[in-house]
Design a protein around this motif. Structure first.
Motif, PDB file in Angstrom:
ATOM      1  N   GLY A   1       0.809  -1.217   0.000  1.00  0.00           N
ATOM      2  CA  GLY A   1       0.000   0.000   0.000  1.00  0.00           C
ATOM      3  C   GLY A   1       0.838   1.261   0.000  1.00  0.00           C
ATOM      4  N   HIS A   2       0.660   2.090   1.036  1.00  0.00           N
ATOM      5  CA  HIS A   2       1.383   3.356   1.132  1.00  0.00           C
ATOM      6  C   HIS A   2       2.897   3.153   1.175  1.00  0.00           C
ATOM      7  N   LEU A   3       3.340   1.975   1.591  1.00  0.00           N
ATOM      8  CA  LEU A   3       4.773   1.706   1.724  1.00  0.00           C
ATOM      9  C   LEU A   3       5.347   1.025   0.482  1.00  0.00           C
ATOM     10  N   ALA A   4       4.646   1.114  -0.638  1.00  0.00           N
ATOM     11  CA  ALA A   4       5.072   0.390  -1.833  1.00  0.00           C
ATOM     12  C   ALA A   4       6.479   0.757  -2.273  1.00  0.00           C
ATOM     13  N   TRP A   5       6.786   2.045  -2.309  1.00  0.00           N
ATOM     14  CA  TRP A   5       8.096   2.448  -2.829  1.00  0.00           C
ATOM     15  C   TRP A   5       9.242   1.971  -1.928  1.00  0.00           C
ATOM     16  N   PRO A   6       9.266   2.308  -0.636  1.00  0.00           N
ATOM     17  CA  PRO A   6      10.354   1.768   0.193  1.00  0.00           C
ATOM     18  C   PRO A   6      10.331   0.249   0.257  1.00  0.00           C
ATOM     19  N   GLY A   7       9.127  -0.326   0.215  1.00  0.00           N
ATOM     20  CA  GLY A   7       9.036  -1.787   0.238  1.00  0.00           C
ATOM     21  C   GLY A   7       9.676  -2.419  -0.980  1.00  0.00           C
ATOM     22  N   LEU A   8       9.484  -1.824  -2.148  1.00  0.00           N
ATOM     23  CA  LEU A   8      10.090  -2.363  -3.360  1.00  0.00           C
ATOM     24  C   LEU A   8      11.604  -2.206  -3.335  1.00  0.00           C
ATOM     25  N   ARG A   9      12.089  -1.149  -2.718  1.00  0.00           N
ATOM     26  CA  ARG A   9      13.540  -1.034  -2.533  1.00  0.00           C
ATOM     27  C   ARG A   9      14.059  -2.179  -1.660  1.00  0.00           C
TER      28      ARG A   9
ATOM     29  N   VAL B   1      -3.813  11.287 -10.987  1.00  0.00           N
ATOM     30  CA  VAL B   1      -2.945  12.459 -10.944  1.00  0.00           C
ATOM     31  C   VAL B   1      -1.886  12.330 -12.030  1.00  0.00           C
ATOM     32  N   ALA B   2      -1.741  13.352 -12.836  1.00  0.00           N
ATOM     33  CA  ALA B   2      -0.701  13.379 -13.857  1.00  0.00           C
ATOM     34  C   ALA B   2       0.578  13.920 -13.233  1.00  0.00           C
ATOM     35  N   THR B   3       1.640  13.148 -13.304  1.00  0.00           N
ATOM     36  CA  THR B   3       2.925  13.562 -12.741  1.00  0.00           C
ATOM     37  C   THR B   3       4.044  12.770 -13.397  1.00  0.00           C
ATOM     38  N   LEU B   4       5.203  13.390 -13.511  1.00  0.00           N
ATOM     39  CA  LEU B   4       6.378  12.694 -14.010  1.00  0.00           C
ATOM     40  C   LEU B   4       7.089  11.944 -12.893  1.00  0.00           C
ATOM     41  N   SER B   5       6.552  12.017 -11.693  1.00  0.00           N
ATOM     42  CA  SER B   5       7.140  11.349 -10.518  1.00  0.00           C
ATOM     43  C   SER B   5       6.095  10.489  -9.823  1.00  0.00           C
ATOM     44  N   PRO B   6       5.542   9.499 -10.519  1.00  0.00           N
ATOM     45  CA  PRO B   6       4.454   8.702  -9.926  1.00  0.00           C
ATOM     46  C   PRO B   6       4.886   7.874  -8.727  1.00  0.00           C
ATOM     47  N   GLN B   7       6.190   7.729  -8.501  1.00  0.00           N
ATOM     48  CA  GLN B   7       6.641   6.943  -7.356  1.00  0.00           C
ATOM     49  C   GLN B   7       6.259   7.581  -6.022  1.00  0.00           C
ATOM     50  N   PHE B   8       5.935   8.889  -6.027  1.00  0.00           N
ATOM     51  CA  PHE B   8       5.542   9.561  -4.798  1.00  0.00           C
ATOM     52  C   PHE B   8       4.058   9.379  -4.473  1.00  0.00           C
ATOM     53  N   LEU B   9       3.273   8.921  -5.422  1.00  0.00           N
ATOM     54  CA  LEU B   9       1.823   8.862  -5.212  1.00  0.00           C
ATOM     55  C   LEU B   9       1.363   7.716  -4.311  1.00  0.00           C
ATOM     56  N   PRO B  10       1.958   6.510  -4.358  1.00  0.00           N
ATOM     57  CA  PRO B  10       1.471   5.471  -3.435  1.00  0.00           C
ATOM     58  C   PRO B  10       1.524   5.913  -1.977  1.00  0.00           C
ATOM     59  N   GLY B  11       2.622   6.546  -1.575  1.00  0.00           N
ATOM     60  CA  GLY B  11       2.721   7.024  -0.197  1.00  0.00           C
ATOM     61  C   GLY B  11       1.753   8.135   0.119  1.00  0.00           C
ATOM     62  N   ALA B  12       1.275   8.821  -0.921  1.00  0.00           N
ATOM     63  CA  ALA B  12       0.309   9.907  -0.738  1.00  0.00           C
ATOM     64  C   ALA B  12      -1.123   9.412  -0.808  1.00  0.00           C
ATOM     65  N   GLY B  13      -1.307   8.147  -1.172  1.00  0.00           N
ATOM     66  CA  GLY B  13      -2.658   7.634  -1.344  1.00  0.00           C
ATOM     67  C   GLY B  13      -3.324   8.145  -2.599  1.00  0.00           C
TER      68      GLY B  13
END
Length: 478
Positions: A70-78, A374-386
């Motif tokens: 969920g919200h921790l997807a990015w650090p979790g994938l690291r 949300v349109a963004t060139l940095s979608p990796q920040f969106l999972p943590g933002a919900g």
């Protein structure tokens, strides 16, 4: 491999070190597309439902992990990639022992491999290098067991499955997979039919996704990787990166940041003749050829050649190295750790900062009552933002900066938007919000791309939502 005695604490310490490195390494904009693909992959198919610029296995395998985190997807994938790095190292040790290298040599070769900058970078960010690297390393175990004279149908099946899976996660791994396949045809004790049977499953998976969206698959897997870098660098102030003569220079540089270059010279000098060392050489050289095909090349491209190279080093290494070789390996090992230590100590934003930014973005999205994509060139920040990722931006900045790879009429079928066609596509299907600020120098990105996206929002007089961040800006329709 037993985890009793002294090994368990050493492995636990290594796992902890790799996990800390993964969380402390600075943010890299390359992670955008791989975090997005894992998040969008839950309930969707790559190519058909969102653009993906690699072969599909990682997007499919990591999708349930991202959904669970969920919200921790990015650090979790690291952390998942750090775990895959640990598996890679353990497999190199086990493969060396299968090839009858001594325990001492297997440990030394694995430890040297662990200090290479190529490995440490590849497993420290949420990219698509760690998974195929681990699969490659794991395949060496049944391959070298067969080379030792102990082939089994199960081992041959497993070798084919792992190598084909590696290619299904990253297309460059198709080269060593094919090399081993041809090798088995000339050395039938490796049971080529069983190897082919193991490769069938991943091959059918890739074929099925190709059939589901043929044009989109071919674009993501073949057209974009071959054409996009040349288009991007030729149009900017870094056209020199396309110089062919830089490839050998970059290759030597990347291998010299760690003991990879020394291992290559050592193995080449000892002219391996056994079935095991010849196989390691074949797999390493074929992976090197694959790494040299793209222009420009980057350090992570060389990861697949390192597991067979260091297994080969363990096999040919004598019980007593000369003082010169000891000094050389020590110096190169120290050099390999310098880039990671420098990156961690540079003060650049890492995962703690990323989490803080995502939290601020999430609060702003909530205040503005944004539920849509949300349109963004940095979608990796969106999972943590919900926040929901607009599928048209699943590739982060990498397609957005393209100028001639697809026509404006083709882009909707590929679920893509470029800077030059953005106004046309947004007029037909605007996003719920636009988030900018993550594609900048602080993420090794290009702030001019974010400026194009923000410029459209300003021109349309979208309202800027207050956001507790010095880096990000959020715009919503007024």
């Amino acid at each position: 491999m037993s985890l009793t005695g002294r090994r368990a604490p050493a492995i636990a310490a290594l796992a902890l070190a790799l996990a800390i490195l993964a969380l402390a390494r600075p943010i890299d904009h390359d992670e955008s597309q791989y975090v997005a693909s894992a998040v969008l992959g839950w309930g969707n198919l790559p190519y058909r439902d969102f653009a993906y610029l690699q072969t599909p296995l990682q997007a499919l395998l990591f999708a349930p992990i991202a959904a669970l985190l969920g919200h921790l997807a990015w650090p979790g994938l690291r952390l998942v990639n750090a775990g895959l790095g640990l598996i890679t190292l353990l497999c190199v040790w086990r493969a060396a022992r299968e090839a009858e290298a001594t325990k001492r040599n297997a440990v030394i070769a694995t430890a040297l491999f662990a200090t290479t900058d190529i490995l440490l970078f590849s497993i420290g960010v949420a990219r698509n290098d760690a998974l195929p690297g681990a699969l490659m390393a794991a395949a060496l175990i049944p391959i070298l067991r067969a080379a030792r004279g102990q082939p089994t149908p199960a081992g041959a099946f497993l070798a084919g499955l792992l190598l084909a899976s590696a290619a299904a996660a990253k297309i460059s791994l198709a080269f060593p997979a094919a090399a081993y396949g041809f090798y088995t045809l000339w050395h039938r004790r490796h049971l080529p039919l069983w190897v082919a049977a193991g490769a069938l499953g991943p091959t059918l998976l890739v074929a099925a996704l190709w059939i589901a969206a043929p044009a989109e698959f071919l674009f993501g897997v073949l057209v974009f990787p071959s054409a996009a870098p040349s288009e991007y660098y030729a149009a900017g102030d870094r056209a020199w990166k396309l110089w062919t003569l830089l490839k050998p220079v970059d290759t030597v540089k990347f291998l010299a940041l760690g003991p990879g270059l020394a291992a290559l010279l050592f193995v080449a000098r000892h002219r391996p003749r056994t079935d095991a060392t010849l196989l390691c050489t074949l797999l390493s050289v074929s992976a090197l050829i694959a790494a040299l095909l793209p222009t420009p090349i980057w350090r992570q491209y060389l990861l697949p050649m390192l597991p067979p190279l260091f297994v080969g080093l363990a096999i040919v290494m004598p019980e007593r190295l000369s003082a010169g070789w000891k000094a050389g390996f020590t110096v190169f090992a120290a050099a390999g750790m310098v880039p990671s230590l420098s990156a961690v100590l540079s003060g650049k934003p890492a995962m703690v900062a990323a989490w803080q930014e995502s939290t601020a973005i999430g609060e702003a999205l909530s205040r503005a009552d944004i539920k849509g994509p949300v349109a963004t060139l940095s979608p990796q920040f969106l999972p943590g933002a919900g926040g929901a990722i607009d599928p048209r931006f699943a590739t982060g900045p990498f397609y957005f900066r393209a100028t001639s790879l697809l026509t404006a009429a083709q882009e909707p079928n590929h679920k893509l938007v470029s800077a030059r066609t953005m106004a046309r596509h947004f007029a037909q299907a605007p996003p719920a919000a636009i988030l900018v600020g993550g594609e900048g120098e602080w993420t090794s990105g290009n702030p001019r791309l974010d400026a194009r996206l923000e410029g459209w929002a300003v021109e349309q007089r979208w309202r800027r939502v207050p956001l507790a961040s010095n880096r990000f800006r959020l715009y919503v329709p007024d």
